[in-house]
Structures are given as C-alpha cells and as structure tokens.
Design an enzyme around this catalytic site. Structure first.
Site, PDB file in Angstrom:
ATOM      1  N   ARG A 170      45.540  35.059  51.896  1.00  0.00           N
ATOM      2  CA  ARG A 170      45.342  34.442  50.252  1.00  0.00           C
ATOM      3  C   ARG A 170      45.909  33.130  50.143  1.00  0.00           C
ATOM      4  O   ARG A 170      45.380  32.323  49.639  1.00  0.00           O
ATOM      5  CB  ARG A 170      45.739  35.586  49.358  1.00  0.00           C
ATOM      6  CG  ARG A 170      45.582  36.937  49.459  1.00  0.00           C
ATOM      7  CD  ARG A 170      44.036  37.201  48.944  1.00  0.00           C
ATOM      8  NE  ARG A 170      42.887  36.770  49.984  1.00  0.00           N
ATOM      9  CZ  ARG A 170      42.474  37.385  50.982  1.00  0.00           C
ATOM     10  NH1 ARG A 170      42.960  38.313  51.583  1.00  0.00           N
ATOM     11  NH2 ARG A 170      41.420  36.882  51.706  1.00  0.00           N
ATOM     12  N   GLN A 207      46.524  36.917  35.312  1.00  0.00           N
ATOM     13  CA  GLN A 207      46.917  37.930  36.196  1.00  0.00           C
ATOM     14  C   GLN A 207      46.747  37.479  37.851  1.00  0.00           C
ATOM     15  O   GLN A 207      46.818  38.151  38.665  1.00  0.00           O
ATOM     16  CB  GLN A 207      45.652  38.965  36.262  1.00  0.00           C
ATOM     17  CG  GLN A 207      45.875  39.742  34.929  1.00  0.00           C
ATOM     18  CD  GLN A 207      44.744  40.829  34.651  1.00  0.00           C
ATOM     19  OE1 GLN A 207      44.622  41.761  35.235  1.00  0.00           O
ATOM     20  NE2 GLN A 207      43.938  40.379  33.760  1.00  0.00           N
ATOM     21  N   ASN A 208      46.292  36.152  37.818  1.00  0.00           N
ATOM     22  CA  ASN A 208      45.839  35.658  39.170  1.00  0.00           C
ATOM     23  C   ASN A 208      47.256  34.952  39.870  1.00  0.00           C
ATOM     24  O   ASN A 208      48.125  34.743  39.174  1.00  0.00           O
ATOM     25  CB  ASN A 208      45.055  34.345  38.948  1.00  0.00           C
ATOM     26  CG  ASN A 208      43.804  34.618  38.333  1.00  0.00           C
ATOM     27  OD1 ASN A 208      43.370  35.840  38.391  1.00  0.00           O
ATOM     28  ND2 ASN A 208      43.092  33.732  37.926  1.00  0.00           N
ATOM     29  N   VAL A 209      47.232  35.059  41.245  1.00  0.00           N
ATOM     30  CA  VAL A 209      48.314  34.649  41.972  1.00  0.00           C
ATOM     31  C   VAL A 209      48.221  33.534  42.586  1.00  0.00           C
ATOM     32  O   VAL A 209      49.040  32.927  43.504  1.00  0.00           O
ATOM     33  CB  VAL A 209      48.669  35.951  43.210  1.00  0.00           C
ATOM     34  CG1 VAL A 209      49.165  37.283  42.473  1.00  0.00           C
ATOM     35  CG2 VAL A 209      47.376  36.063  44.134  1.00  0.00           C
ATOM     36  N   ASP A 210      47.038  32.847  42.414  1.00  0.00           N
ATOM     37  CA  ASP A 210      46.701  31.333  42.733  1.00  0.00           C
ATOM     38  C   ASP A 210      47.528  30.695  41.787  1.00  0.00           C
ATOM     39  O   ASP A 210      47.965  30.836  40.752  1.00  0.00           O
ATOM     40  CB  ASP A 210      45.323  31.251  43.084  1.00  0.00           C
ATOM     41  CG  ASP A 210      44.498  31.019  41.508  1.00  0.00           C
ATOM     42  OD1 ASP A 210      44.915  30.380  40.610  1.00  0.00           O
ATOM     43  OD2 ASP A 210      43.420  31.869  41.413  1.00  0.00           O
ATOM     44  N   HIS A 236      51.166  39.059  37.718  1.00  0.00           N
ATOM     45  CA  HIS A 236      50.933  39.772  38.979  1.00  0.00           C
ATOM     46  C   HIS A 236      51.790  38.948  40.237  1.00  0.00           C
ATOM     47  O   HIS A 236      51.398  39.151  41.259  1.00  0.00           O
ATOM     48  CB  HIS A 236      49.607  39.959  39.202  1.00  0.00           C
ATOM     49  CG  HIS A 236      49.160  40.939  38.406  1.00  0.00           C
ATOM     50  ND1 HIS A 236      47.737  41.208  38.218  1.00  0.00           N
ATOM     51  CD2 HIS A 236      49.817  41.866  37.135  1.00  0.00           C
ATOM     52  CE1 HIS A 236      47.676  42.339  37.075  1.00  0.00           C
ATOM     53  NE2 HIS A 236      48.530  42.547  36.631  1.00  0.00           N
ATOM     54  N   GLY A 264      37.439  36.103  32.185  1.00  0.00           N
ATOM     55  CA  GLY A 264      37.186  36.425  33.651  1.00  0.00           C
ATOM     56  C   GLY A 264      38.094  37.610  34.251  1.00  0.00           C
ATOM     57  O   GLY A 264      38.657  37.398  35.199  1.00  0.00           O
ATOM     58  N   SER A 322      38.201  42.006  34.480  1.00  0.00           N
ATOM     59  CA  SER A 322      37.352  43.417  34.218  1.00  0.00           C
ATOM     60  C   SER A 322      37.950  44.216  33.357  1.00  0.00           C
ATOM     61  O   SER A 322      37.698  45.418  32.957  1.00  0.00           O
ATOM     62  CB  SER A 322      36.922  44.085  35.585  1.00  0.00           C
ATOM     63  OG  SER A 322      38.332  44.194  36.249  1.00  0.00           O
TER      64      SER A 322
HETATM   65  P1  OAD Z   1      38.272  41.901  38.786  1.00  0.00           P
HETATM   66  O1  OAD Z   1      38.009  41.600  40.176  1.00  0.00           O
HETATM   67  O2  OAD Z   1      38.652  43.297  38.530  1.00  0.00           O
HETATM   68  O3  OAD Z   1      37.528  41.307  37.799  1.00  0.00           O
HETATM   69  C1  OAD Z   1      36.752  39.841  37.702  1.00  0.00           C
HETATM   70  C2  OAD Z   1      35.944  39.766  36.504  1.00  0.00           C
HETATM   71  O4  OAD Z   1      35.686  38.113  36.691  1.00  0.00           O
HETATM   72  C3  OAD Z   1      34.824  40.566  36.454  1.00  0.00           C
HETATM   73  O5  OAD Z   1      34.553  40.977  34.897  1.00  0.00           O
HETATM   74  C4  OAD Z   1      33.620  39.635  36.613  1.00  0.00           C
HETATM   75  O6  OAD Z   1      32.563  39.786  35.861  1.00  0.00           O
HETATM   76  C5  OAD Z   1      34.243  38.237  35.937  1.00  0.00           C
HETATM   77  N1  OAD Z   1      33.712  36.959  36.680  1.00  0.00           N
HETATM   78  C6  OAD Z   1      33.160  37.007  38.007  1.00  0.00           C
HETATM   79  N2  OAD Z   1      32.486  35.694  38.188  1.00  0.00           N
HETATM   80  C7  OAD Z   1      33.206  34.976  37.021  1.00  0.00           C
HETATM   81  C8  OAD Z   1      32.886  33.518  36.785  1.00  0.00           C
HETATM   82  N3  OAD Z   1      32.253  32.878  37.599  1.00  0.00           N
HETATM   83  N4  OAD Z   1      33.404  33.149  35.750  1.00  0.00           N
HETATM   84  C9  OAD Z   1      34.197  34.185  34.706  1.00  0.00           C
HETATM   85  N5  OAD Z   1      34.128  35.448  35.067  1.00  0.00           N
HETATM   86  C10 OAD Z   1      33.483  35.797  36.294  1.00  0.00           C
HETATM   87  O7  OAD Z   1      39.501  40.748  38.603  1.00  0.00           O
HETATM   88  P2  OAD Z   1      40.809  40.941  37.480  1.00  0.00           P
HETATM   89  O8  OAD Z   1      40.464  41.530  36.340  1.00  0.00           O
HETATM   90  O9  OAD Z   1      41.457  39.694  37.515  1.00  0.00           O
HETATM   91  O10 OAD Z   1      46.103  42.729  40.705  1.00  0.00           O
HETATM   92  O11 OAD Z   1      41.707  42.023  38.509  1.00  0.00           O
HETATM   93  C11 OAD Z   1      42.950  42.231  37.779  1.00  0.00           C
HETATM   94  C12 OAD Z   1      43.893  42.570  38.878  1.00  0.00           C
HETATM   95  O12 OAD Z   1      43.400  43.670  40.017  1.00  0.00           O
HETATM   96  C13 OAD Z   1      44.331  41.759  40.013  1.00  0.00           C
HETATM   97  O13 OAD Z   1      45.303  40.662  39.436  1.00  0.00           O
HETATM   98  C14 OAD Z   1      44.902  42.174  40.966  1.00  0.00           C
HETATM   99  C15 OAD Z   1      43.770  43.280  41.045  1.00  0.00           C
HETATM  100  O14 OAD Z   1      44.242  44.444  41.766  1.00  0.00           O
HETATM  101  C16 OAD Z   1      46.854  43.060  41.949  1.00  0.00           C
HETATM  102  O15 OAD Z   1      46.554  42.813  42.798  1.00  0.00           O
HETATM  103  C17 OAD Z   1      48.228  42.978  41.236  1.00  0.00           C
END
Ligand code: OAD
Length: 234
Positions: A60, A90-93, A108, A174, A176
């Site tokens: 990553r 929540q992003n690690v980037d 995170h 962005g 879920s």
């Molecule tokens: P998810 O993968 O759960 O959700 C991604 C969200 O981004 C979804 O609601 C998509 O509809 C949306 N999405 C997709 N493409 C997009 C775009 N071009 N523009 C805007 N939104 C878009 O990711 P997170 O909710 O960030 O934690 O996940 C939360 C945490 O779960 C992460 O930080 C990570 C993961 O496990 C750890 O690893 C601790």
C-alpha cells in the site's frame, strides 16, 4: 478586521482517493475481496502472521509513489481561503497533505510511518518504497505499521470528536460508514449544523443530512459552489 472564517469539518473515507487510483475496501473490487480483513488489518492477524501484515502495508505504501491527489483533495485545500478547514480522514494515504490541506487528522493511522513495538511514542517516517518486515530494526526497535488495527483503540478519536463539536458545517465524503467509531462522528455535531454526505452509492444516514450522490471530484466541486454561495448571502 477580517471576519472569523466558518469552521468546516470534513470526514473522509476511501472513496475520496478512489479517483486517484487507490482501491476502496468494500466496493465490488475492494481490497477486502482480495485480502481477508482479519488477516491483514487486525491485532490478532498481526500476532498470527506479522510478515503478511508488513507485506500488505509495504505494498500500500509503495503505491503512494505512483498516485496523485485528485480534484476533491485539491478543492478541500482551496476552501481554506474561505473556511477554517479540518480534515478527519479514515484514510492511511497522504493525499490530503499532498494537496496542501493544513489540518489533517488520521483516525486509522498513516502508511508512511511505522512505530516501535515496545514504545508506541516512537514513530518513524518511511519513504514510499521502503519496506519493513518483523525483523526490521530502526533506532534499536522492532517496528510495526503505524496503523490502527481492528481490535485496537483509536487514539485520535478524542481530537476528532472535539473538532466535530466545533463544526459550523460537517461534510462526510466517500465512506460506507461501516466502521466505528468513525461512522459515529456525525452524532457529535451541534444541533442545527448543516451536514452533507458525498458518495456515489451512499449508505443510510440520519434524516436532515443533505446527500450529494456523486463521485468525490464532482461532489466536492458541487459542495464548494453551495458553501461559497451560502457564505456570500450572509
Ligand atoms: P469503504 O470501502 O467501506 O467505502 C468506500 C465508500 O466510497 C463507499 O461508500 C463507496 O460508495 C464510496 N466511493 C467509491 N468510489 C467513490 C468516488 N469516486 N468518490 C466518492 N466516493 C466513492 O471505505 P471506508 O468507509 O473508508 O480501516 O472504510 C473505512 C475503514 O474500513 C477503512 O479506513 C479501513 C477499512 O477497514 C482500517 O483498515 C482500520
């Protein structure tokens, strides 16, 4: 004398980096389809197979060398001209930082850092292409990814909550909203605070939240138009 800028607090998730080419976690082609989350991103998984976890985050981190912030990250930086902007991600980037955002809180953790296994206050920055293994020793310490694993506490939570409590406007982008406590931040806004949620496939959110069903680049541009127009009226 200049008027005080309204406080704009952003809560971003993987979706904001999707247009930069970083995979989200739970979409159809998401990372968790390929890698079992509890193997690569949990405290138990790290205890069972630390080499696998180091390798997952090495990959990553290496990818960060090949990606750039997108329009959504950049517009959030531009909004600092008119708002006091705080990004809780929540992003690690590091794409918010690279777009120029001044205040970024990583709930995170961060890919470009590792920390000592025996002293969590000792945090070390890595270049994107640097790799670590369970045998890596830095400054006399074995290290682990500076990532909040599932089953671990979220040290930046209090900082994030106090920012959300100060928000004049709160925007979720962005995510879920499946992972707590990040998903619950919205509950800390003051009564009457406008809340927006930008996502092409939004999850359910409380009534009163304005949903902008769009990709981050388009949705954040739309948000900026709305916020700047509202500000002019005041
Ligand atoms: P998810 O993968 O759960 O959700 C991604 C969200 O981004 C979804 O609601 C998509 O509809 C949306 N999405 C997709 N493409 C997009 C775009 N071009 N523009 C805007 N939104 C878009 O990711 P997170 O909710 O960030 O934690 O996940 C939360 C945490 O779960 C992460 O930080 C990570 C993961 O496990 C750890 O690893 C601790």
């Amino acid at each position: 004398m200049t008027a005080k800028k309204p406080v704009l607090v952003i809560s971003s998730g993987a979706g904001i980096s999707a247009e930069s080419g970083i995979r989200t976690f739970r979409d159809a082609d998401g990372l968790w389809e390929e890698y079992p989350v509890m193997d690569v991103a949990s405290a138990d998984g790290f205890r069972r197979n630390p080499a696998l976890v180091h390798e997952f985050y090495n990959a990553r981190r290496a990818q960060l060398a090949d990606v750039e912030p997108n329009a959504a990250h950049r517009i959030l930086h531009d909004l600092e001209d008119d708002f006091e902007v705080y990004v809780i991600t929540q992003n690690v980037d590091d794409l918010h930082e690279r777009a120029g955002s001044t205040h970024v809180v990583h709930l995170h953790g961060e890919l470009n850092k590792v920390r000592a296994l025996d002293d969590e206050t000792k945090v070390y920055r890595l270049d994107y292409k640097e790799r670590t293994t369970p045998e890596t020793v830095i400054d006399g310490h074995h290290v682990r990814p500076h990532i909040v694993f599932f089953q671990e506490a979220v040290p930046m939570l209090e900082t994030a909550v106090s920012l959300v409590e100060r928000a004049d406007i709160f925007v979720i982008i962005g995510t879920s909203l499946q992972v707590y406590p990040a998903a619950a931040l919205v509950n800390y806004v003051r009564r009457g605070t406008p809340v927006y949620y930008i996502d092409p496939a939004p999850s359910r959110v409380p009534e009163g939240v304005t949903v902008i069903r769009a990709k981050a680049s388009e949705g954040v541009a739309e948000l900026a138009r709305i916020l700047l127009a509202d500000k002019q009226k005041q």
